[in-house]
Design a protein around this motif. Sequence first.
Motif, PDB file in Angstrom:
ATOM      1  N   GLU A 139       0.775  -1.176  -0.081  1.00 51.41           N
ATOM      2  CA  GLU A 139      -0.102  -0.243  -0.010  1.00 51.41           C
ATOM      3  C   GLU A 139       0.819   1.059  -0.029  1.00 51.41           C
ATOM      4  O   GLU A 139       0.419   2.310  -0.832  1.00 51.41           O
ATOM      5  CB  GLU A 139      -0.939  -0.012   1.456  1.00 51.41           C
ATOM      6  N   GLU A 140       1.868   1.350   0.933  1.00 55.15           N
ATOM      7  CA  GLU A 140       2.735   2.422   0.849  1.00 55.15           C
ATOM      8  C   GLU A 140       3.409   2.516  -0.608  1.00 55.15           C
ATOM      9  O   GLU A 140       3.808   3.751  -1.062  1.00 55.15           O
ATOM     10  CB  GLU A 140       3.940   2.326   1.979  1.00 55.15           C
ATOM     11  N   TRP A 141       3.888   1.409  -1.314  1.00 54.09           N
ATOM     12  CA  TRP A 141       4.610   1.565  -2.416  1.00 54.09           C
ATOM     13  C   TRP A 141       3.667   2.108  -3.592  1.00 54.09           C
ATOM     14  O   TRP A 141       4.024   2.990  -4.313  1.00 54.09           O
ATOM     15  CB  TRP A 141       5.226   0.280  -2.742  1.00 54.09           C
ATOM     16  N   ILE A 142       2.372   1.630  -3.475  1.00 51.04           N
ATOM     17  CA  ILE A 142       1.621   2.115  -4.578  1.00 51.04           C
ATOM     18  C   ILE A 142       1.495   3.739  -4.352  1.00 51.04           C
ATOM     19  O   ILE A 142       1.253   4.289  -5.236  1.00 51.04           O
ATOM     20  CB  ILE A 142       0.308   1.291  -4.330  1.00 51.04           C
ATOM     21  N   ASP A 143       1.314   4.310  -2.994  1.00 46.53           N
ATOM     22  CA  ASP A 143       1.033   5.656  -2.625  1.00 46.53           C
ATOM     23  C   ASP A 143       2.204   6.273  -3.026  1.00 46.53           C
ATOM     24  O   ASP A 143       1.814   7.470  -3.876  1.00 46.53           O
ATOM     25  CB  ASP A 143       0.660   5.840  -1.261  1.00 46.53           C
ATOM     26  N   ILE A 144       3.290   6.132  -2.966  1.00 42.71           N
ATOM     27  CA  ILE A 144       4.516   6.759  -3.324  1.00 42.71           C
ATOM     28  C   ILE A 144       4.619   6.542  -4.917  1.00 42.71           C
ATOM     29  O   ILE A 144       5.072   7.758  -5.383  1.00 42.71           O
ATOM     30  CB  ILE A 144       5.684   5.970  -2.708  1.00 42.71           C
ATOM     31  N   TYR A 145       4.134   5.365  -5.488  1.00 43.40           N
ATOM     32  CA  TYR A 145       4.516   5.439  -6.920  1.00 43.40           C
ATOM     33  C   TYR A 145       3.640   6.434  -7.632  1.00 43.40           C
ATOM     34  O   TYR A 145       3.777   7.175  -8.453  1.00 43.40           O
ATOM     35  CB  TYR A 145       4.316   4.263  -7.448  1.00 43.40           C
ATOM     36  N   GLU A 146       2.235   6.452  -7.010  1.00 40.84           N
ATOM     37  CA  GLU A 146       1.303   7.414  -7.667  1.00 40.84           C
ATOM     38  C   GLU A 146       1.466   8.872  -7.221  1.00 40.84           C
ATOM     39  O   GLU A 146       1.325   9.717  -8.289  1.00 40.84           O
ATOM     40  CB  GLU A 146      -0.309   7.104  -7.280  1.00 40.84           C
ATOM     41  N   THR A 147       2.088   9.006  -6.226  1.00 45.24           N
ATOM     42  CA  THR A 147       2.561  10.429  -5.887  1.00 45.24           C
ATOM     43  C   THR A 147       3.830  10.974  -6.941  1.00 45.24           C
ATOM     44  O   THR A 147       3.826  12.063  -7.146  1.00 45.24           O
ATOM     45  CB  THR A 147       2.837  10.702  -4.231  1.00 45.24           C
ATOM     46  N   ASN A 148       4.741  10.154  -7.024  1.00 45.81           N
ATOM     47  CA  ASN A 148       5.717  10.398  -7.575  1.00 45.81           C
ATOM     48  C   ASN A 148       6.048  10.254  -9.034  1.00 45.81           C
ATOM     49  O   ASN A 148       6.833  10.995  -9.615  1.00 45.81           O
ATOM     50  CB  ASN A 148       7.240   9.940  -6.865  1.00 45.81           C
ATOM     51  N   PHE A 149       5.469   9.372  -9.502  1.00 42.38           N
ATOM     52  CA  PHE A 149       5.949   8.565 -10.790  1.00 42.38           C
ATOM     53  C   PHE A 149       4.767   8.689 -11.784  1.00 42.38           C
ATOM     54  O   PHE A 149       4.958   8.766 -13.100  1.00 42.38           O
ATOM     55  CB  PHE A 149       6.417   7.225 -10.758  1.00 42.38           C
ATOM     56  N   LYS A 150       3.380   8.162 -11.258  1.00 46.12           N
ATOM     57  CA  LYS A 150       2.428   7.781 -12.404  1.00 46.12           C
ATOM     58  C   LYS A 150       2.032   9.016 -13.143  1.00 46.12           C
ATOM     59  O   LYS A 150       1.901  10.025 -12.338  1.00 46.12           O
ATOM     60  CB  LYS A 150       1.414   7.221 -11.652  1.00 46.12           C
ATOM     61  N   LYS A 151       1.915   9.102 -14.290  1.00 41.84           N
ATOM     62  CA  LYS A 151       1.355  10.368 -15.023  1.00 41.84           C
ATOM     63  C   LYS A 151       0.039  10.546 -14.746  1.00 41.84           C
ATOM     64  O   LYS A 151      -0.878   9.587 -14.800  1.00 41.84           O
ATOM     65  CB  LYS A 151       1.811  10.006 -16.791  1.00 41.84           C
TER      66      LYS A 151
END
Length: 152
Positions: A139-151
């Motif tokens: 859950e933390e990885w998805i949140d960080i990914y969506e915040t920082n990387f996902k277009k």
Amino acid sequence: MQIPAISVEDYISKIPEERQEIFKKVFDAINDHLPEGFSKNISYGMVGWGVPLETYPAGYHCAPGTPLPFISIASQKNFIAVYHMGIYAKPELLDWFVAEFPKYSKRKLDMGKSCIRFKKMDDIPLELLAEMSKKMTVEEWIDIYETNFKKK
């Protein structure tokens, strides 16, 4: 250097024999300590763990339809590499790892943005890799990914 493989066992069988035992130990140190929800896979010619599409259907923005990568390990020409996307994306985790590394190894840390390189096979800090693996949930990885990387 990518190694074409269809499974972890297949990958390990294709790396130099003198690295197979330590590679298995690195694999186990990570695999045995990751929080629930990550799944192991072979991607980009490496052994890895990611967030399965069942959990995160959007997948990886760089390769739609593939699981969201998290940690990978590879046998490169001159070293074993551990790629940890969480270290790349979360400065606090990077700071923790850099501070802890000297407690587990007498060698100088050889690291890029997400890549930790181990050139001396007899001095890979397995306990530290195990501890690092526990530090981030799916859950933390998805949140960080969506915040920082996902277009957006």
